[in-house]
Design a protein around this motif. Structure first.
Motif, PDB file in Angstrom:
ATOM      1  N   ALA A 120     -12.565   9.477  29.139  1.00 44.46           N
ATOM      2  CA  ALA A 120     -11.191   9.460  28.634  1.00 44.46           C
ATOM      3  C   ALA A 120     -10.606   8.054  28.706  1.00 44.46           C
ATOM      4  O   ALA A 120      -9.940   7.593  27.764  1.00 44.46           O
ATOM      5  CB  ALA A 120     -10.326  10.440  29.423  1.00 44.46           C
ATOM      6  N   ARG A 121     -10.842   7.353  29.805  1.00 43.21           N
ATOM      7  CA  ARG A 121     -10.306   5.990  29.940  1.00 43.21           C
ATOM      8  C   ARG A 121     -10.920   5.049  28.906  1.00 43.21           C
ATOM      9  O   ARG A 121     -10.257   4.119  28.431  1.00 43.21           O
ATOM     10  CB  ARG A 121     -10.554   5.465  31.354  1.00 43.21           C
ATOM     11  N   THR A 122     -12.179   5.282  28.552  1.00 45.16           N
ATOM     12  CA  THR A 122     -12.822   4.459  27.524  1.00 45.16           C
ATOM     13  C   THR A 122     -12.198   4.721  26.161  1.00 45.16           C
ATOM     14  O   THR A 122     -11.965   3.792  25.374  1.00 45.16           O
ATOM     15  CB  THR A 122     -14.335   4.734  27.487  1.00 45.16           C
ATOM     16  N   ILE A 123     -11.913   5.988  25.864  1.00 40.85           N
ATOM     17  CA  ILE A 123     -11.232   6.321  24.610  1.00 40.85           C
ATOM     18  C   ILE A 123      -9.874   5.640  24.546  1.00 40.85           C
ATOM     19  O   ILE A 123      -9.489   5.062  23.514  1.00 40.85           O
ATOM     20  CB  ILE A 123     -11.092   7.849  24.474  1.00 40.85           C
ATOM     21  N   VAL A 124      -9.133   5.677  25.644  1.00 39.43           N
ATOM     22  CA  VAL A 124      -7.827   5.014  25.705  1.00 39.43           C
ATOM     23  C   VAL A 124      -7.987   3.515  25.466  1.00 39.43           C
ATOM     24  O   VAL A 124      -7.240   2.905  24.687  1.00 39.43           O
ATOM     25  CB  VAL A 124      -7.145   5.261  27.066  1.00 39.43           C
ATOM     26  N   LEU A 125      -8.953   2.928  26.123  1.00 36.87           N
ATOM     27  CA  LEU A 125      -9.156   1.487  26.054  1.00 36.87           C
ATOM     28  C   LEU A 125      -9.410   1.005  24.634  1.00 36.87           C
ATOM     29  O   LEU A 125      -8.801   0.035  24.175  1.00 36.87           O
ATOM     30  CB  LEU A 125     -10.341   1.099  26.955  1.00 36.87           C
ATOM     31  N   LYS A 152     -23.813   4.542  13.529  1.00 31.87           N
ATOM     32  CA  LYS A 152     -23.134   3.292  13.233  1.00 31.87           C
ATOM     33  C   LYS A 152     -21.641   3.577  13.435  1.00 31.87           C
ATOM     34  O   LYS A 152     -20.959   4.055  12.547  1.00 31.87           O
ATOM     35  CB  LYS A 152     -23.415   2.859  11.788  1.00 31.87           C
ATOM     36  N   PRO A 153     -21.128   3.307  14.643  1.00 30.19           N
ATOM     37  CA  PRO A 153     -19.728   3.660  14.925  1.00 30.19           C
ATOM     38  C   PRO A 153     -18.759   2.704  14.251  1.00 30.19           C
ATOM     39  O   PRO A 153     -19.140   1.604  13.813  1.00 30.19           O
ATOM     40  CB  PRO A 153     -19.651   3.530  16.453  1.00 30.19           C
ATOM     41  N   ALA A 154     -17.506   3.122  14.164  1.00 27.95           N
ATOM     42  CA  ALA A 154     -16.461   2.226  13.665  1.00 27.95           C
ATOM     43  C   ALA A 154     -16.463   0.940  14.483  1.00 27.95           C
ATOM     44  O   ALA A 154     -16.621   0.975  15.709  1.00 27.95           O
ATOM     45  CB  ALA A 154     -15.098   2.913  13.755  1.00 27.95           C
ATOM     46  N   GLU A 155     -16.262  -0.168  13.803  1.00 25.23           N
ATOM     47  CA  GLU A 155     -16.275  -1.456  14.501  1.00 25.23           C
ATOM     48  C   GLU A 155     -15.224  -1.507  15.603  1.00 25.23           C
ATOM     49  O   GLU A 155     -15.406  -2.177  16.620  1.00 25.23           O
ATOM     50  CB  GLU A 155     -16.006  -2.600  13.506  1.00 25.23           C
ATOM     51  N   LYS A 156     -14.130  -0.764  15.426  1.00 25.65           N
ATOM     52  CA  LYS A 156     -13.015  -0.826  16.384  1.00 25.65           C
ATOM     53  C   LYS A 156     -13.219   0.057  17.611  1.00 25.65           C
ATOM     54  O   LYS A 156     -12.502  -0.095  18.593  1.00 25.65           O
ATOM     55  CB  LYS A 156     -11.707  -0.445  15.680  1.00 25.65           C
ATOM     56  N   THR A 157     -14.180   1.000  17.555  1.00 28.75           N
ATOM     57  CA  THR A 157     -14.351   1.949  18.666  1.00 28.75           C
ATOM     58  C   THR A 157     -15.824   2.287  18.919  1.00 28.75           C
ATOM     59  O   THR A 157     -16.229   3.444  18.790  1.00 28.75           O
ATOM     60  CB  THR A 157     -13.572   3.254  18.390  1.00 28.75           C
ATOM     61  N   PRO A 158     -16.635   1.325  19.323  1.00 28.61           N
ATOM     62  CA  PRO A 158     -18.051   1.615  19.528  1.00 28.61           C
ATOM     63  C   PRO A 158     -18.410   2.122  20.931  1.00 28.61           C
ATOM     64  O   PRO A 158     -19.501   2.651  21.136  1.00 28.61           O
ATOM     65  CB  PRO A 158     -18.719   0.262  19.276  1.00 28.61           C
ATOM     66  N   LEU A 159     -17.513   1.952  21.894  1.00 33.07           N
ATOM     67  CA  LEU A 159     -17.892   2.169  23.295  1.00 33.07           C
ATOM     68  C   LEU A 159     -18.139   3.640  23.619  1.00 33.07           C
ATOM     69  O   LEU A 159     -19.066   3.974  24.364  1.00 33.07           O
ATOM     70  CB  LEU A 159     -16.815   1.602  24.223  1.00 33.07           C
ATOM     71  N   SER A 160     -17.318   4.527  23.083  1.00 33.07           N
ATOM     72  CA  SER A 160     -17.468   5.958  23.382  1.00 33.07           C
ATOM     73  C   SER A 160     -18.806   6.484  22.881  1.00 33.07           C
ATOM     74  O   SER A 160     -19.459   7.292  23.551  1.00 33.07           O
ATOM     75  CB  SER A 160     -16.320   6.750  22.751  1.00 33.07           C
ATOM     76  N   THR A 164     -19.390   6.737  11.588  1.00 30.22           N
ATOM     77  CA  THR A 164     -18.273   7.463  12.192  1.00 30.22           C
ATOM     78  C   THR A 164     -16.987   6.635  12.225  1.00 30.22           C
ATOM     79  O   THR A 164     -17.029   5.406  12.207  1.00 30.22           O
ATOM     80  CB  THR A 164     -18.650   7.906  13.620  1.00 30.22           C
ATOM     81  N   PRO A 165     -15.810   7.302  12.318  1.00 32.06           N
ATOM     82  CA  PRO A 165     -14.516   6.626  12.263  1.00 32.06           C
ATOM     83  C   PRO A 165     -13.968   6.303  13.649  1.00 32.06           C
ATOM     84  O   PRO A 165     -14.537   6.689  14.663  1.00 32.06           O
ATOM     85  CB  PRO A 165     -13.630   7.665  11.566  1.00 32.06           C
ATOM     86  N   PHE A 166     -12.803   5.637  13.663  1.00 34.55           N
ATOM     87  CA  PHE A 166     -12.229   5.186  14.935  1.00 34.55           C
ATOM     88  C   PHE A 166     -11.379   6.241  15.623  1.00 34.55           C
ATOM     89  O   PHE A 166     -11.162   6.169  16.824  1.00 34.55           O
ATOM     90  CB  PHE A 166     -11.368   3.929  14.706  1.00 34.55           C
ATOM     91  N   ASN A 167     -10.866   7.233  14.875  1.00 40.52           N
ATOM     92  CA  ASN A 167      -9.770   8.035  15.430  1.00 40.52           C
ATOM     93  C   ASN A 167     -10.198   9.074  16.459  1.00 40.52           C
ATOM     94  O   ASN A 167      -9.423   9.444  17.326  1.00 40.52           O
ATOM     95  CB  ASN A 167      -8.964   8.690  14.302  1.00 40.52           C
ATOM     96  N   PHE A 168     -11.425   9.582  16.356  1.00 43.50           N
ATOM     97  CA  PHE A 168     -11.990  10.427  17.406  1.00 43.50           C
ATOM     98  C   PHE A 168     -13.354   9.833  17.762  1.00 43.50           C
ATOM     99  O   PHE A 168     -14.396  10.330  17.330  1.00 43.50           O
ATOM    100  CB  PHE A 168     -12.119  11.887  16.935  1.00 43.50           C
ATOM    101  N   PRO A 169     -13.353   8.759  18.547  1.00 39.29           N
ATOM    102  CA  PRO A 169     -14.566   7.968  18.740  1.00 39.29           C
ATOM    103  C   PRO A 169     -15.655   8.657  19.541  1.00 39.29           C
ATOM    104  O   PRO A 169     -16.790   8.189  19.588  1.00 39.29           O
ATOM    105  CB  PRO A 169     -14.069   6.718  19.475  1.00 39.29           C
ATOM    106  N   LEU A 170     -15.323   9.801  20.172  1.00 37.14           N
ATOM    107  CA  LEU A 170     -16.312  10.561  20.919  1.00 37.14           C
ATOM    108  C   LEU A 170     -16.635  11.886  20.226  1.00 37.14           C
ATOM    109  O   LEU A 170     -17.791  12.168  19.915  1.00 37.14           O
ATOM    110  CB  LEU A 170     -15.821  10.818  22.345  1.00 37.14           C
ATOM    111  N   ASN A 171     -15.611  12.693  19.945  1.00 39.68           N
ATOM    112  CA  ASN A 171     -15.890  14.046  19.448  1.00 39.68           C
ATOM    113  C   ASN A 171     -16.409  14.053  18.014  1.00 39.68           C
ATOM    114  O   ASN A 171     -17.263  14.877  17.669  1.00 39.68           O
ATOM    115  CB  ASN A 171     -14.645  14.933  19.544  1.00 39.68           C
ATOM    116  N   LEU A 172     -15.925  13.167  17.157  1.00 34.80           N
ATOM    117  CA  LEU A 172     -16.455  13.153  15.796  1.00 34.80           C
ATOM    118  C   LEU A 172     -17.886  12.625  15.761  1.00 34.80           C
ATOM    119  O   LEU A 172     -18.657  12.974  14.862  1.00 34.80           O
ATOM    120  CB  LEU A 172     -15.557  12.342  14.866  1.00 34.80           C
TER     121      LEU A 172
END
Length: 478
Positions: A83-88, A176-184, A150-158
């Protein structure tokens, strides 16, 4: 066990000398440097994924199910870290981020269950002349390497909605995750490894989407592309994918009708619309964007909606009390503000909001909005809800269908014939009666009409898009 996205990024960095800064959307401060992976790295990942497929397809249904169940338990045990990673990386307020982690656990549990349930059917060949003396049936087999964008808005569940079904049936997957949210997505891949998945059955490649995505689309060893993002990109992928399987989850401007038969529930409905329209700053594919209200109740509904909206709290996404935070980037923030100003110039009336707040936009309610204003006919992907008055349900139905999109739609009514009429005549993939169009459960079918998509997600339904059906006949009289 713990996840360490820094270690994963360090390994990716060994193959490239280029990086780009990952920015915290709320503070606009740099988090870390992300490797800009090369074309060779993507091609190498495809080669490794193809090799891993030889192991994946030999796993039993029970073994694949157990791996997915293990992953679900590991994520649940590390809920706070995820969760903290998603927030970050996304700026999503912590209570919504925790909800996304919970949904991811459920998504993988559903995938674990469906891994054991994929069954063909027996076919009576003797129903045709000359078909006697044969037993026939169908089976489903994995297709190979799946490319997920995948997109940035649900970087884990989607991401899990693509990873879970792919692995459940024995495929391998490259994300290939969104460039803005790859960590999740990196943390998800690490958990999958810990859960017992064969090496390289899941890989995450970071960097430029159009360049790296094109390699996935063109490569002959990639059997399917599954993409969530904009209609323009989705249409390009479909035009370039050739004979590959393709699933596309694209844009939307979800519509809702509120009938005068629910006049005693307007305050409750208004509270729901606030959640559906402004959660995560409206950066949700099925965010409640267009609301049509019967003229008999429109002023009262607008008052309830205004009061509820103005109680929302903007602030630090790490605090449990925060409802809203910074938008994903400055470009998106400015686009939303420009669209609001344009609608006002075209005759719309501002009820509340419409201003900058920190790195976000105040939750905005507009009424009397022309149907061709961008905030109405396009996907805002921001904290804006359009509320227009209609004279009757028939007018609402026509306006709801007057859209290039067709993903989700909602209707609040106590009139049963009216509910069935909307259910059958709304031109969308999912109709929610007495619920918001922002409703999604992770096992339900989920797919759009028109420019909203091609193919279906929802675990069981996504699985059917990730297998090949084979027909087998045995002539036992030979």
């Amino acid at each position: 066990m713990s996840t360490d996205w820094k270690r994963y990024l360090d390994n990716l960095a060994l193959g490239t000398n280029k990086t780009y800064p990952l920015i915290n959307p709320h503070t606009r401060e740099a988090i870390t440097d992300i490797p800009e992976c090369t074309n060779n790295q993507m091609e190498d990942a495809i080669s490794k994924s193809n090799e891993a497929f030889q192991k994946m397809k030999k796993l039993t249904s029970e073994e694949r199910s157990t791996i997915l169940d293990n992953a679900a338990r590991l994520i649940a045990a590390q809920k706070e870290a995820f969760a903290r990673t998603i927030v970050l990386e996304s700026g999503k307020p912590i209570r919504f981020a925790k909800g996304e982690v919970d949904r991811t656990v459920e998504t993988l549990k559903f995938a674990s269950t469906e891994a054991r349930k994929l069954e063909g059917e027996s076919i009576r060949l003797d129903a045709a002349p000359g078909g006697a003396g044969r037993d026939a049936y169908t089976i489903f087999q994995p297709i190979g390497v799946v490319g997920a964008i995948t997109p940035f808005n649900f970087p884990l569940n989607l991401v899990a909605h693509k990873v879970g079904p792919a692995l459940a049936v024995g495929n391998t997957i490259i994300v290939k995750p969104a460039e803005k949210t790859p960590l999740s997505s990196i943390m998800l891949a690490q958990v999958m490894d810990q859960a017992g998945l064969p090496k390289d059955a899941i890989q995450v490649i970071t960097g430029d989407g159009p360049r790296l995505g094109k390699i996935l689309i063109d490569h002959p060893d990639v059997a399917k592309i599954t993409f969530t993002g904009s209609p323009d990109v989705g249409k390009f992928i479909k035009s370039q994918a050739g004979l590959k399987k393709v699933t596309l989850e694209l844009g939307n401007n979800s519509a809702l009708y509120i009938d005068n038969s629910v006049k005693d529930k307007l305050k409750d409905v208004a509270q729901k619309v606030v959640v559906g329209g402004f959660s995560y700053n409206g950066q949700v594919c099925i965010s409640t964007q267009r609301v049509y209200v019967h003229e008999d109740i429109s002023e009262e509904f607008l008052q309830h909606l205004k009061v509820a909206t103005e109680t929302l709290v903007y602030g630090d996404p790490n605090k449990d009390t925060t409802d809203l935070s910074g938008m994903i980037d400055e470009k998106s923030q400015q686009r939303v503000l420009d669209w609001i100003e344009e609608a006002l110039n075209e005759g719309a009336r501002l009820i509340t909001g419409g201003e900058v707040i920190g790195n976000g936009v105040k939750p905005t309610i507009l009424t009397n909005v022309p149907s061709d204003s961008k905030v109405s006919c396009q996907e805002v992907f921001g904290p804006v809800v359009v509320v227009n008055t209609v004279s009757n349900a028939e007018a609402a139905l026509a306006k709801m269908n007057d859209s290039q999109y067709g993903l989700n739609a909602g209707v609040f009514t106590y009139t049963l014939p009216q509910a069935f009429k909307f259910a059958h005549q709304l031109e969308v993939g999912q109709v929610l009666i007495n619920d918001l169009p922002t409703l999604r459960f992770d096992h339900m079918p989920y797919g759009g009409l028109k420019s909203s998509g091609y193919g279906y997600e929802g675990i069981k339904y996504a699985i059917r898009e990730m297998v090949n059906m084979k027909f087998i006949s045995i002539n036992y009289q030979f």
